[in-house]
Design a protein around this motif. Structure first.
Motif, PDB file in Angstrom:
ATOM      1  N   ALA A  65      78.211  45.221  57.440  1.00 56.96           N
ATOM      2  CA  ALA A  65      77.662  44.742  58.708  1.00 56.96           C
ATOM      3  C   ALA A  65      76.294  45.313  58.995  1.00 56.96           C
ATOM      4  N   GLY A  66      76.042  46.542  58.586  1.00 61.88           N
ATOM      5  CA  GLY A  66      74.772  47.161  58.929  1.00 61.88           C
ATOM      6  C   GLY A  66      73.776  47.248  57.807  1.00 61.88           C
ATOM      7  N   ASP A  67      74.155  46.762  56.591  1.00 63.45           N
ATOM      8  CA  ASP A  67      73.278  46.881  55.433  1.00 63.45           C
ATOM      9  C   ASP A  67      72.149  45.870  55.532  1.00 63.45           C
ATOM     10  N   GLU A  68      70.948  46.345  55.820  1.00 62.87           N
ATOM     11  CA  GLU A  68      69.734  45.525  55.862  1.00 62.87           C
ATOM     12  C   GLU A  68      69.834  44.363  56.847  1.00 62.87           C
ATOM     13  N   ALA A  69      70.844  44.376  57.741  1.00 63.50           N
ATOM     14  CA  ALA A  69      70.984  43.249  58.667  1.00 63.50           C
ATOM     15  C   ALA A  69      69.888  43.255  59.712  1.00 63.50           C
ATOM     16  N   ALA A  70      69.294  44.414  60.026  1.00 62.18           N
ATOM     17  CA  ALA A  70      68.284  44.508  61.082  1.00 62.18           C
ATOM     18  C   ALA A  70      66.926  44.902  60.515  1.00 62.18           C
ATOM     19  N   ALA A  71      66.671  44.612  59.251  1.00 56.83           N
ATOM     20  CA  ALA A  71      65.394  44.942  58.625  1.00 56.83           C
ATOM     21  C   ALA A  71      64.470  43.730  58.670  1.00 56.83           C
ATOM     22  N   PHE A  72      63.177  43.990  58.884  1.00 53.73           N
ATOM     23  CA  PHE A  72      62.185  42.924  58.853  1.00 53.73           C
ATOM     24  C   PHE A  72      60.917  43.462  58.198  1.00 53.73           C
ATOM     25  N   GLU A  73      60.047  42.528  57.807  1.00 53.23           N
ATOM     26  CA  GLU A  73      58.849  42.879  57.042  1.00 53.23           C
ATOM     27  C   GLU A  73      57.603  42.481  57.811  1.00 53.23           C
ATOM     28  N   VAL A  74      56.576  43.322  57.704  1.00 55.75           N
ATOM     29  CA  VAL A  74      55.268  43.053  58.301  1.00 55.75           C
ATOM     30  C   VAL A  74      54.267  42.956  57.151  1.00 55.75           C
ATOM     31  N   HIS A  75      53.741  41.757  56.912  1.00 51.39           N
ATOM     32  CA  HIS A  75      52.808  41.518  55.817  1.00 51.39           C
ATOM     33  C   HIS A  75      51.378  41.672  56.325  1.00 51.39           C
ATOM     34  N   SER A  76      50.615  42.543  55.703  1.00 47.35           N
ATOM     35  CA  SER A  76      49.231  42.798  56.103  1.00 47.35           C
ATOM     36  C   SER A  76      48.291  41.903  55.313  1.00 47.35           C
ATOM     37  N   PRO A  77      47.045  41.722  55.776  1.00 43.24           N
ATOM     38  CA  PRO A  77      46.095  40.865  55.048  1.00 43.24           C
ATOM     39  C   PRO A  77      45.776  41.367  53.657  1.00 43.24           C
ATOM     40  N   SER A  78      45.846  42.670  53.436  1.00 36.73           N
ATOM     41  CA  SER A  78      45.504  43.218  52.117  1.00 36.73           C
ATOM     42  C   SER A  78      46.608  43.026  51.092  1.00 36.73           C
ATOM     43  N   GLY A  79      47.726  42.441  51.495  1.00 32.72           N
ATOM     44  CA  GLY A  79      48.824  42.233  50.567  1.00 32.72           C
ATOM     45  C   GLY A  79      49.938  43.250  50.695  1.00 32.72           C
ATOM     46  N   GLY A  80      49.769  44.278  51.484  1.00 31.03           N
ATOM     47  CA  GLY A  80      50.811  45.274  51.666  1.00 31.03           C
ATOM     48  C   GLY A  80      51.927  44.765  52.559  1.00 31.03           C
ATOM     49  N   VAL A  81      53.109  45.310  52.330  1.00 31.01           N
ATOM     50  CA  VAL A  81      54.287  44.915  53.092  1.00 31.01           C
ATOM     51  C   VAL A  81      54.923  46.186  53.649  1.00 31.01           C
ATOM     52  N   ALA A  82      55.076  46.236  54.962  1.00 32.62           N
ATOM     53  CA  ALA A  82      55.758  47.352  55.620  1.00 32.62           C
ATOM     54  C   ALA A  82      57.151  46.877  56.015  1.00 32.62           C
ATOM     55  N   VAL A  83      58.171  47.588  55.538  1.00 31.46           N
ATOM     56  CA  VAL A  83      59.562  47.238  55.830  1.00 31.46           C
ATOM     57  C   VAL A  83      60.051  48.145  56.947  1.00 31.46           C
ATOM     58  N   LEU A  84      60.447  47.538  58.058  1.00 29.68           N
ATOM     59  CA  LEU A  84      60.953  48.265  59.216  1.00 29.68           C
ATOM     60  C   LEU A  84      62.396  47.849  59.474  1.00 29.68           C
ATOM     61  N   LYS A  85      63.155  48.748  60.074  1.00 33.21           N
ATOM     62  CA  LYS A  85      64.557  48.450  60.356  1.00 33.21           C
ATOM     63  C   LYS A  85      64.907  48.963  61.732  1.00 33.21           C
ATOM     64  N   ALA A  86      65.483  48.088  62.547  1.00 35.63           N
ATOM     65  CA  ALA A  86      65.917  48.458  63.889  1.00 35.63           C
ATOM     66  C   ALA A  86      67.365  48.926  63.847  1.00 35.63           C
ATOM     67  N   ALA A  87      67.795  49.517  64.960  1.00 32.19           N
ATOM     68  CA  ALA A  87      69.157  50.030  65.008  1.00 32.19           C
ATOM     69  C   ALA A  87      70.179  48.893  65.007  1.00 32.19           C
ATOM     70  N   THR A  88      69.861  47.803  65.673  1.00 31.26           N
ATOM     71  CA  THR A  88      70.757  46.660  65.740  1.00 31.26           C
ATOM     72  C   THR A  88      69.961  45.382  65.495  1.00 31.26           C
ATOM     73  N   ARG A  89      70.681  44.317  65.218  1.00 27.54           N
ATOM     74  CA  ARG A  89      70.027  43.030  65.024  1.00 27.54           C
ATOM     75  C   ARG A  89      69.405  42.536  66.330  1.00 27.54           C
ATOM     76  N   GLN A  90      69.991  42.915  67.445  1.00 27.38           N
ATOM     77  CA  GLN A  90      69.431  42.557  68.755  1.00 27.38           C
ATOM     78  C   GLN A  90      68.063  43.199  68.951  1.00 27.38           C
ATOM     79  N   ASP A  91      67.929  44.474  68.587  1.00 27.83           N
ATOM     80  CA  ASP A  91      66.632  45.146  68.683  1.00 27.83           C
ATOM     81  C   ASP A  91      65.614  44.516  67.740  1.00 27.83           C
TER      82      ASP A  91
END
Length: 923
Positions: A65-91
């Protein structure tokens, strides 16, 4: 304020994992800063949200239930990807929607801010003052269909306690360990890393666990040793570890356990690899013996768990032994003391009864402690049983599903078999052909589904690539637009300089002789002058395509750029405005100061601003237009905090109400001076202007607070400048700061004693800092204090151009009155050579009346004030103020004595009774 806890994927190799970080969104630059915690001042880094795009993946089927379910990615113009994860899917949903909204608002505001190249590209967030009312609508008219689509696609969600400012008071969420001890994960790791295993790695690694409390052990008695023999028998294999009981911690070193009982995972893998290296590669070995290795690992893991449980029980028994020993020592000491003190005075039967009661108490305590231990053990067993029951239920569910699936397969096969047996004899040929046909159809359908699946995958890849390419094109277009904007600004600055020289040339060519002749050349020059003096307005839209918007009727502060009365003065003012415009455009290209301000304000996102050298240097260079309201309010609160803390809430409104309802002697003079305050500023130019009412309220409230001063001409201009960036109450406290904190007493009273003292102090500084200029004034007997007196009284209002005026006020509100002396000397230093060229008193005095309006380079003036005039100690100014204050008071007392003598003489002499003084004439 968008802020809260998120986990950020960072690190490399085996250390790569999610780490909890405190994120804060900065709307000025559309940056998402992240810190180690809410109390940190300096950010670890930032994400550029304005040019980023977001994505997230649906969790895989069967995933936890909690494995990567609340993770999202922020893609920057230079091609980098920042992976962030919230405590819940609601957050996660809340963060994504808020970041999209902030990016949408910032990009629209950015286009609006570019329409006026005088302002910073960062969209201004004015919240106070009259200047805020002049801020143009910062949001462009947006596409209605796009807005409807955004509203339809929006998902209503609310954040949890880990999002928002209230989350700063909570502890950081516990981040999951990057090491998973499940057997499934172990097997996966072995599969992925089997080909890279090398013999001899991590040979000296061992696990040591320490207890957090320190034990104070006593020497056990022989009786207690006999009681603990059984426990010692269980710990024979840890004899080496039991010798260290006298230390402050218990190490459990798995490396000390014999290899027959437990072997490290590395050794097992290494030995297995050595056994199989001669027969096959690591991958082939695993394919043949993987199941055996997993089962062996399961057995070893269970045995280690059992040994760990035994060690825990032994630890508890050792603690119990220590507790019993301590209790025995205390009881023996108590018995010895009690016996020695009381045995002589008590009968023998009472002593025996007392001993019996003590024994009963000790027995009951021992029984109670045993029951507590039993209770804890039962509770622990209950938890273990619940865990085992849960695991058994999961296994049972999986087995039931497996059995059900097998039953369905068996029934299906049975039906097919029965059908085949029934039709074998009669329709063997037809059945075989029909089965072949159905099999071919199923195979064709399977191929079609595979083709469709591959097509969807290809389409998905194409669409994702298209989105990224469109984003790249959009960013390239914005970069080109920024380059064109810079080129346009440079050309506009050059055009301002050329037009300024053009106006001066027209003024020189204008015939100065008063004659009635109107030649064709003079008519052309007159027409050119009229065209040049016309201020650009919105009523001339066709000019926007041919000529940039150079000089408007009012500047950003509301001051009139070109006067309406004198044509010659209009020409000079227009030329000066063009030069100022050229300087401001040139300064906009140099964004180092703006970047320093943005970086400093970003460092104060999680802490309060404090006085420091960095802030002082930034303020001396000038507060940016968009941050001046906030910084002025902070400076004022810094100086009047002790006054505000001692007042009740609503203090300003109470003062204002009393001044309006009761008779106020200063109200008449205040009304007379309102329209004379700043007639060249549109906020105070007419009785209906918004600033007039605010100016009236602040002056009335201050006159009621400080009746000794009441109202003095000059206070109105101070308040008018403050109201341009502050609200009424903040402007009131700004006036309190200037009059009651910065300036000496009697600075704004009827005698203006403090102002006269400062003029004498300024003369001393002139002779010290600018000796040549001071001697030049003395030679031609020019009293320059007649000019500088008003500089000090109203802090350069109406004496310098508006851009320099507000930079002076920036430093003045932070550092205090010493800034006035610095800039007064800097103005003379700036034009020292021009003044020295003048050789008569009339020309010198005439030049002093207007020369400050010709100084336009604020950066050069600031460099002189805070660089060339150093050192500039405040103690020296205070000492000279004290010295000159006594002299001025003595002179005023002598003048008062002369006045009294004159009045007595006038009363006694008939010829002088008709003479009246200036004060009596005014009254």
């Amino acid at each position: 304020k968008l802020c809260g806890y998120l986990q950020k994927l960072s690190g490399k190799g085996p250390l790569r994992g999610f780490r909890s970080r405190w994120f804060v969104f900065d709307p000025r630059r559309c940056y998402l800063y992240y810190f180690k915690g809410p109390q940190d001042a300096l950010p670890l880094g930032h994400l550029d949200i304005a040019s980023a795009c977001f994505s997230y993946h649906q969790p895989a089927v069967g995933a936890a239930a909690g494995d990567e379910a609340a993770a999202f990615e922020v893609h920057s113009p230079s091609g980098g990807v920042a992976v962030l994860k919230a405590a819940t899917r609601q957050d996660m949903t809340y963060w994504l929607q808020e970041l999209q909204q902030k990016r949408w608002e910032y990009c629209n505001n950015l286009d609006a801010a570019k329409r006026d190249s005088r302002t910073s590209p960062t969209p201004s967030d004015f919240s106070k003052g009259l200047v805020a009312k002049d801020n143009p609508g910062s949001i462009l008219s947006q596409n209605a269909s796009a807005e409807r689509a955004r509203n339809i696609l929006a998902v209503e969600t609310s954040p949890t306690d880990l999002v928002g400012e209230q989350a700063a008071s909570q502890p950081a969420p516990v981040q999951p360990s990057t090491i998973n001890f499940s057997l499934k994960q172990w097997s996966t790791e072995i599969k992925n890393s089997m080909s890279s295993l090398r013999k001899g790695n991590n040979e000296n690694r061992k696990s040591i666990f320490y207890t957090t409390e320190e034990w104070e052990l006593l020497d056990p008695t022989p009786k207690d040793l006999e009681d603990s023999m059984a426990l010692e028998e269980k710990r024979k294999h840890l004899a080496e570890g039991s010798k260290g009981l006298t230390s402050s911690a218990f190490p459990f070193d798995f490396g000390r356990v014999p290899h027959k009982t437990r072997r490290p995972l590395k050794d097992m893998i290494g030995s297995s690899k050595c056994r199989n290296s001669s027969d096959s590669s690591p991958t082939e070995w695993y394919s043949g013996n993987g199941n055996k290795l997993v089962s062996e690992l399961q057995l070893k893991y269970q045995s280690q768990q059992e040994e760990l449980e035994k060690l825990r029980k032994d630890l508890l028994s050792q603690k119990e032994l220590v507790r019993l020993l301590q209790q025995t020592v205390r009881s023996s000491q108590y018995e010895k003391y009690f016996t020695s003190r009381l045995c002589e005075g008590l009968p023998k039967d009472k002593l025996e009864l007392l001993h019996q009661k003590d024994d009963q108490i000790l027995g009951l305590n021992n029984q109670l402690e045993k029951l507590n231990l039993e209770k804890e053990s039962v509770q622990q067993e209950e938890k273990n049983l619940k865990c085992k029951i849960g695991e058994l239920n999961e296994q049972l569910g999986m087995l039931m599903e497996t059995i059900q699936a097998k039953d369905e397969v068996i029934m299906k096969l049975s039906r097919q078999l029965s059908e085949c047996e029934d039709n074998t004899s009669s329709q063997s040929g037809a059945v075989s052909s029909s089965m072949a046909t159905s099999t071919n159809k199923e195979l064709q359908e399977l191929d079609r589904l595979k083709d469709n699946l591959q097509g969807y995958k290809t389409q998905n890849k194409f669409l994702n690539k298209e989105i990224l390419e469109l984003s790249a094109l959009r960013r390239n277009a914005e970069a080109r637009e920024r380059e064109w904007q810079a080129k346009y600004t440079s050309l506009e600055a050059k055009l301002c300089q050329i037009e300024s020289k053009y106006l001066i040339l027209l003024q020189e060519m204008k015939t100065p002789v008063c004659s009635e002749e109107q030649g064709p050349a003079r008519e052309v020059i007159t027409q050119l002058l009229e065209d040049a003096l016309k201020a650009e307005t919105s009523e001339q839209p066709e000019q926007a395509f041919f000529k940039p918007h150079l000089v408007s009727e009012y500047d950003r502060y509301g001051f009139q750029t070109v006067p309406e009365d004198d044509d010659e003065e209009k020409l000079v003012a227009k030329s000066r405005a063009l030069d100022l415009r050229s300087l401001s455009l040139s300064e906009n290209r140099e964004i180092s100061t703006g970047v320093k301000w943005e970086n400093y304000l970003a460092s104060t996102m999680n802490r309060e601003m404090m006085r420091c050298v960095e802030l002082k240097n930034l303020i001396r260079s000038g507060i940016p237009h968009e941050h001046r309201s906030k910084m002025w309010k902070w400076c004022v609160n810094l100086h009047v905090k002790k006054f505000k803390d001692s007042t009740v809430p609503g203090y300003f409104q109470t003062l204002l109400q009393n001044a309006l309802e009761k008779q106020n002697p200063a109200s008449k003079q205040i009304e007379l001076d309102l329209l004379r305050t700043l007639p060249n500023n549109k906020h105070y130019s007419s009785p209906t202007s918004e600033g007039i009412q605010k100016l009236r309220n602040v002056l009335l409230a201050f006159s009621w607070r400080n009746p000794d001063i009441g109202y003095c001409q000059g206070l109105n201009r101070l308040v008018a400048i403050a109201l341009l960036y502050l609200e009424q109450e903040d402007a009131f406290w700004c006036l309190v700061t200037i009059v009651e904190v910065f300036m000496p007493r009697d600075y704004y009273t009827k005698t203006l004693l403090g102002s006269q003292v400062d003029q004498r102090v300024f003369k001393d500084l002139m002779s010290e800092k600018l000796p040549r200029l001071h001697a030049h004034f003395e030679q031609y007997k020019v009293d320059y204090t007649l000019i500088t007196f008003n500089w000090f009284l109203v802090i350069f209002v109406d004496s310098v151009v508006s851009d320099i005026l507000f930079k002076i006020w920036d430093a003045f509100l932070y550092e205090g009155p010493k800034v006035i002396f610095r800039f007064a000397l800097a103005l003379f230093k700036y034009k020292e050579e021009e003044i020295l060229k003048l050789q008569d008193s009339m020309s010198i005095f005439k030049y002093l009346r207007y020369f400050t309006r010709t100084i336009l380079d604020a950066r050069k003036l600031t460099g002189i004030a805070f660089g060339d005039l150093n050192p500039f100690p405040l103690r020296q100014i205070r000492n000279r103020r004290t010295y000159h204050l006594e002299k001025v008071r003595l002179e005023l007392s002598e003048l008062e004595a002369i006045r009294e003598d004159f009045l007595r003489e006038r009363e006694t002499c008939v010829e002088k009774r008709d003479l009246i003084s200036d004060d009596e004439e005014d009254s």
